[in-house]
Design an enzyme around this catalytic site. Sequence first.
Site, PDB file in Angstrom:
ATOM      1  CE1 TYR A 138      -6.472  -0.963   5.888  1.00 17.26           C
ATOM      2  CE2 TYR A 138      -4.550  -2.442   5.286  1.00 17.26           C
ATOM      3  CZ  TYR A 138      -5.114  -1.207   5.717  1.00 17.26           C
ATOM      4  OH  TYR A 138      -4.056  -0.248   6.316  1.00 17.26           O
TER       5      TYR A 138
ATOM      6  CD  GLU B 238      -4.844   6.236  15.015  1.00 18.91           C
ATOM      7  OE1 GLU B 238      -4.631   5.199  14.530  1.00 18.91           O
ATOM      8  OE2 GLU B 238      -5.343   7.413  14.375  1.00 18.91           O
TER       9      GLU B 238
ATOM     10  NE  ARG C 193      -3.197   0.264   3.193  1.00 15.83           N
ATOM     11  CZ  ARG C 193      -4.374   0.730   2.765  1.00 15.83           C
ATOM     12  NH1 ARG C 193      -5.193   0.066   2.466  1.00 15.83           N
ATOM     13  NH2 ARG C 193      -4.586   1.961   3.593  1.00 15.83           N
TER      14      ARG C 193
ATOM     15  NE  ARG D  92       5.527   8.949  -4.740  1.00 17.61           N
ATOM     16  CZ  ARG D  92       4.683   9.253  -3.714  1.00 17.61           C
ATOM     17  NH1 ARG D  92       5.305   9.834  -2.726  1.00 17.61           N
ATOM     18  NH2 ARG D  92       3.637   9.098  -3.768  1.00 17.61           N
TER      19      ARG D  92
ATOM     20  NE  ARG E  25      -4.122  -5.597  15.460  1.00 13.88           N
ATOM     21  CZ  ARG E  25      -3.583  -6.027  16.933  1.00 13.88           C
ATOM     22  NH1 ARG E  25      -4.111  -6.972  17.358  1.00 13.88           N
ATOM     23  NH2 ARG E  25      -2.765  -5.089  17.303  1.00 13.88           N
TER      24      ARG E  25
ATOM     25  NE  ARG F   5      -2.830   6.222  12.601  1.00 13.65           N
ATOM     26  CZ  ARG F   5      -3.157   5.725  11.223  1.00 13.65           C
ATOM     27  NH1 ARG F   5      -2.397   5.897  10.194  1.00 13.65           N
ATOM     28  NH2 ARG F   5      -4.194   5.357  11.204  1.00 13.65           N
TER      29      ARG F   5
ATOM     30  CG  ASP G 277      -7.655   2.824   1.027  1.00 15.21           C
ATOM     31  OD1 ASP G 277      -7.304   2.623   2.185  1.00 15.21           O
ATOM     32  OD2 ASP G 277      -6.615   2.972   0.107  1.00 15.21           O
TER      33      ASP G 277
HETATM   34  N1  UDP Z   1       3.491   1.162   7.679  1.00 11.86           N
HETATM   35  C1  UDP Z   1       4.683   1.188   8.325  1.00 11.86           C
HETATM   36  N2  UDP Z   1       5.325   2.415   9.132  1.00 11.86           N
HETATM   37  C2  UDP Z   1       4.671   3.318   8.824  1.00 11.86           C
HETATM   38  C3  UDP Z   1       3.410   3.396   8.299  1.00 11.86           C
HETATM   39  C4  UDP Z   1       2.895   2.171   7.752  1.00 11.86           C
HETATM   40  O1  UDP Z   1       5.620   0.139   8.539  1.00 11.86           O
HETATM   41  O2  UDP Z   1       5.226   4.185   9.410  1.00 11.86           O
HETATM   42  C5  UDP Z   1       3.036  -0.207   7.087  1.00 11.86           C
HETATM   43  C6  UDP Z   1       2.346  -0.978   8.193  1.00 11.86           C
HETATM   44  O3  UDP Z   1       2.453  -2.306   8.118  1.00 11.86           O
HETATM   45  C7  UDP Z   1       0.874  -0.627   7.827  1.00 11.86           C
HETATM   46  C8  UDP Z   1       0.958  -0.582   6.291  1.00 11.86           C
HETATM   47  O4  UDP Z   1       2.161   0.196   6.201  1.00 11.86           O
HETATM   48  O5  UDP Z   1      -0.261  -1.552   7.990  1.00 11.86           O
HETATM   49  C9  UDP Z   1      -0.051   0.412   5.687  1.00 11.86           C
HETATM   50  O6  UDP Z   1      -0.135   1.658   6.245  1.00 11.86           O
HETATM   51  P1  UDP Z   1      -1.442   2.377   5.860  1.00 11.86           P
HETATM   52  O7  UDP Z   1      -0.898   3.790   6.367  1.00 11.86           O
HETATM   53  O8  UDP Z   1      -1.709   2.337   4.424  1.00 11.86           O
HETATM   54  O9  UDP Z   1      -2.323   2.010   6.977  1.00 11.86           O
HETATM   55  P2  UDP Z   1      -3.857   2.871   7.287  1.00 11.86           P
HETATM   56  O10 UDP Z   1      -3.602   4.152   6.915  1.00 11.86           O
HETATM   57  O11 UDP Z   1      -4.882   2.029   6.615  1.00 11.86           O
HETATM   58  O12 UDP Z   1      -3.863   2.792   8.838  1.00 11.86           O
END
Ligand code: UDP
Length: 372
Positions: A353, A305, A171, A175, A248, A279, A355
């Site tokens: 999952y 969170e 996801r 870059r 989760r 976060r 969006d």
């Molecule tokens: N992820 C990570 N570090 C970060 C942010 C995301 O390892 O700082 C990984 C983590 O496994 C997460 C996945 O990337 O489950 C997808 O993150 P995303 O931000 O897409 O999750 P959401 O926004 O759906 O909570």
Amino acid sequence: MKYDYLIVGSGLYGAVFARKATDAGKSVLVIDKRPNIGGNVYTEDIEGIHVHKYGAHIFHTNIKEVWDYVNQFAEFNRFTNSPVANYKGELFSLPFNMYTFNKMWGVVTPEEAAAKIEEQRKEAGITEPKNLEEQAISLVGTDIYEKLIKGYTQKQWGRPCDELPAFIIKRLPVRLTFDNNYFNALYQGIPKGGYTKMVANMLDGIEVKLGVNYLDNKEEYDAMADKVIFTGPIDEYFGFKLGYLEYRSVRFENEVLDKPNFQGNAAVNYTDAETPWTRIIEHKWFEFGKDDAGNDLPKTVISREFSSEWKPGDEPYYPVNDDKNGKLYQEYKELGDKEDKVIFGGRLGEYKYYDMDAVIASALDMAKKELG
Ligand code: UDP
């Protein structure tokens, strides 16, 4: 009174379907067990700030049809998501981009960054990634995996990275440019006035009953409508008779602070394993953009969170799309397909999952199928 559609759940899937059905001349009743509309995109006003009560939602899409659709119900601001990662006090730019690589390794050019990733991938000896850990290392190398992915992911999912599916990490963009826009999306923003207002606009003129639980009085509700759109958890619909699907859950600790600016960004991820939260969201920065206009408000609202395993009574947030749960979902889906009066939709109804844009696309598709 008989309705064409009873829609269970007033989140995005339910609201979009309700709008489409109503516009097609169908009679619709929307019910929700919560006291408010909007499902998990619900925003609540605290100190003049729209607080994303069920987790941060940043709208982003590449689907023009979906973008045009939501813009009928809200004006979007120009928010661009660029979270910051805090690893034991060291700050890194997300998603993984040249700023991240420069901070991590001191590399200056894209070639140097690519070479560093390749060197670490080779050292790890991964050819075909079989799980999230291997996928992550082969995308960005061991250092970034260790500092920015491993701890965060294990906290978020409560499982070690080598037991998680690779797709979760795909996801995130990687870059070799100085571009820290988290999403590879043509269109992005937050509805001005909050998501609740957007959903209220979708439901304008539609009958909505809040605080009522469909599953408590299923027979009575089923008798009211020709068809039911169910957007709750599919396993709960069937009384968990094949077992529990795993989710989760997230617990939020909200705090109002007497300062205008706590962290200077909407999202800061704590990527070490020891910090108990995943976060911190500072909600005002979703609304005011990256300039300091938000400083006009003397206070700020933050949410820490905490990720946890779902247990009955908790709010389900993320389906755990691993093999075991995938198989169980398939069994529930087969049961679902036999219920000819009921359509299962959305993140919980389809155990996916999704969006926000994908949920809306899915509801628009279903509306086309159902309503022509
Ligand atoms: N992820 C990570 N570090 C970060 C942010 C995301 O390892 O700082 C990984 C983590 O496994 C997460 C996945 O990337 O489950 C997808 O993150 P995303 O931000 O897409 O999750 P959401 O926004 O759906 O909570």
